[in-house]
Design an enzyme around this catalytic site. Structure first.
Site, PDB file in Angstrom:
ATOM      1  N   HIS A 135       0.602  -0.893  -0.721  1.00  0.00           N
ATOM      2  CA  HIS A 135       0.102  -0.116  -0.587  1.00  0.00           C
ATOM      3  C   HIS A 135       0.788   0.880   0.051  1.00  0.00           C
ATOM      4  CE1 HIS A 135      -3.570  -2.105   1.048  1.00  0.00           C
ATOM      5  NE2 HIS A 135      -2.808  -3.532   1.290  1.00  0.00           N
ATOM      6  N   CYS A 177      -0.204   2.219  -4.455  1.00  0.00           N
ATOM      7  CA  CYS A 177      -1.055   3.077  -4.842  1.00  0.00           C
ATOM      8  C   CYS A 177      -0.975   4.335  -4.454  1.00  0.00           C
ATOM      9  CB  CYS A 177      -2.230   3.382  -3.720  1.00  0.00           C
ATOM     10  SG  CYS A 177      -3.298   1.930  -3.685  1.00  0.00           S
TER      11      CYS A 177
END
Ligand SMILES: *[C@@H]1O[C@H](CO)[C@@H](O)[C@H](O)[C@H]1NC(C)=O
Ligand SMILES: *[C@@H]1O[C@H](CO)[C@@H](O)[C@H](O)[C@H]1NC(C)=O
Length: 446
Positions: A135, A177
């Site tokens: 992430h 991301c």
């Protein structure tokens, strides 16, 4: 005398020609619902190994809590693609650092050759390949035991490697991301090429999710891979490493990664190298993997995966009841983050005379320039905001709320409008985030 000098010169030349290859692979998450990151990382290990990089030149760090998780329908195995007989990427996947050892600091120390255990010992002629999967948000990526790795630290780490002559060329593939925000400092001539799964304003995508996360007829219950990651590794698995140029791979992978924009940063001359210069090619080709279907925006995965589990469980079963609870907790946890960051914007805007101040700061996409301010504020969220047990992340950040790293960028770049210094903004965060609260679903901890 002359002959030995010539021999010595020849040896130097030969030595120079024989650049060593190294690989460092890191997965930054933990928890079964992040299955895909550890499956990606072990697959990357297999790709490096199969291509001939010696084991002592591959360094792998990951939490290693997924293969043996009680939620894993195939204990001790990990799959990075669905099917009747996909390869078990966990078999032979040699993990150098696992569990609590895996931190951002360890990652940096491994790269700069300072870690007490196995670490990168590459020299000025060597080719280094780095792969990170997990992430992220604007300017930050996560590690399973904290703290964050900030773009400021990553830039310093790459600079240090450069100063220590630890590579001739370095290729960094990053899946996260907003990973397009992590390499702003790369120059056109310093031998570093970074390829990211997404640009600086969008999520990356998981794949083989929901109904595509099936192995030997069983639902794994978690996405099996990340879209960018499986695309480059499946391209490597075709065994064209000794002839395919990096730029050809980037072109192929950019096309296949059709949910986000694959981005390239740094020294484009590295793109002219063949993949085999980083991962020695063997020409051995693998069975074609199934198309990367059922891809899901990473920020939605934990919710959509729990909805899928609820939808597909047998009516009236204990599984269905459990899946309902998980789904409700996932939704509540998400709402908690929405409320928390909204509150932060409200505190920041409380004394500001600007129309739709809260909305603007929550939605704008300012470019990250004041790196020190952002480093300070993202660290403050990590240290001060409630830890989500649902996400099993170490600090106040998690895979969902990292999207609000952009809001901190907006705060930093909007200091004049807000009339607040970095220190004032740290106070705003502390006010919205009283330390020592934790929330979520402890019973989900395996
Ligand atoms: C996983 O389970 C196997 C079999 O019980 C065991 O040998 C191995 O050490 C375990 N690995 C971890 C990381 O717990
Ligand atoms: C993206 O790629 C997948 C897998 O190849 C394919 O099934 C899908 O149709 C593509 N989507 C778009 C919008 O091109």
């Amino acid at each position: 005398m002359a002959a030995s000098k010539i021999l010595a010169a020849a040896a130097t030349l030969l030595g120079a020609a024989e650049a060593a290859k190294w690989a460092v692979i890191a997965a930054g998450s933990k928890g079964f619902f992040n299955y895909r990151h550890q499956a990606d990382a072990c697959h990357a290990y297999q790709v490096m190994k199969k291509s001939g990089i010696p084991e002592d030149h591959i360094i792998l760090m990951m939490e290693d809590d997924v293969a043996n998780s009680t939620e894993n329908p195939f204990p001790g195995q990990l799959f990075n693609e669905p099917g009747e007989n996909p390869p078990d990427v966990y078999a032979g996947c040699k993990i150098d650092y696992r569990g609590r050892d895996v931190t951002a600091k360890l990652f940096m120390d491994v790269l700069t050759g300072k870690a007490p255990g196995k670490c990168l010992k590459s020299g000025p002629e060597d080719h280094v390949f780095i792969n990170f999967v997990d992430h992220g948000g604007v300017g930050i990526i996560e590690f399973p035991n904290g703290p964050l790795l900030h773009v400021k630290e990553l830039s310093q780490t790459l600079d240090e490697m450069k100063q220590k002559n630890m590579f001739k060329q370095l290729v960094f593939y990053m899946e996260a991301c907003e990973s397009g925000s992590m390499f702003p400092q790369l120059k056109k001539d310093d031998g570093i090429l970074a390829v990211t799964a997404a640009n600086s304003q969008e999520s990356s995508w998981g794949t083989y999710c929901e109904s595509s996360a099936k192995v030997k007829g069983k639902d794994i219950g978690s996405c099996l891979g990340d879209l960018f990651s499986v695309n480059w590794m499946q391209d490597d698995d075709k065994g064209m490493m000794s002839s395919e140029k990096i730029k050809d791979q980037i072109a192929t992978v950019s096309k296949l990664t059709n949910k986000s924009h694959v981005c390239v940063f740094g020294d484009n001359s590295v793109e002219e190298e063949t993949i085999g210069d980083f991962e020695l090619g063997t020409g051995e080709s693998a069975v074609e993997a199934p198309p990367a279907e059922n891809s899901v925006d990473v920020r939605d995965i934990y919710l959509t995966q729990s909805i899928y589990a609820w939808r597909t469980a047998a009516p009236g079963s204990a599984e269905k009841a459990k899946a309902w609870k998980t789904m409700m907790k996932a939704a509540a946890d998400r709402q908690f983050d929405e409320d928390l960051f909204t509150k932060m914007a409200e505190h920041a805007c409380a004394d500001v005379n600007l129309h739709d101040c809260v909305g603007k700061f929550m939605r704008d996409r300012a470019e990250l320039k004041d790196i020190d301010c952002h480093y300070s504020l993202s660290g403050q969220v990590f240290g001060q905001c409630p830890v989500s047990l649902f996400h099993r992340s170490p600090g106040g950040w998690n895979g969902y709320n990292m999207k609000y790293s952009q809001m901190l960028v907006n705060f930093c770049e909007g200091q004049a409008v807000l009339g607040k210094s970095t220190e004032d903004l740290r106070k705003v965060i502390a006010k919205a985030c009283p330390l020592s609260l934790s929330r979520g679903a402890p019973e989900l901890l395996v």
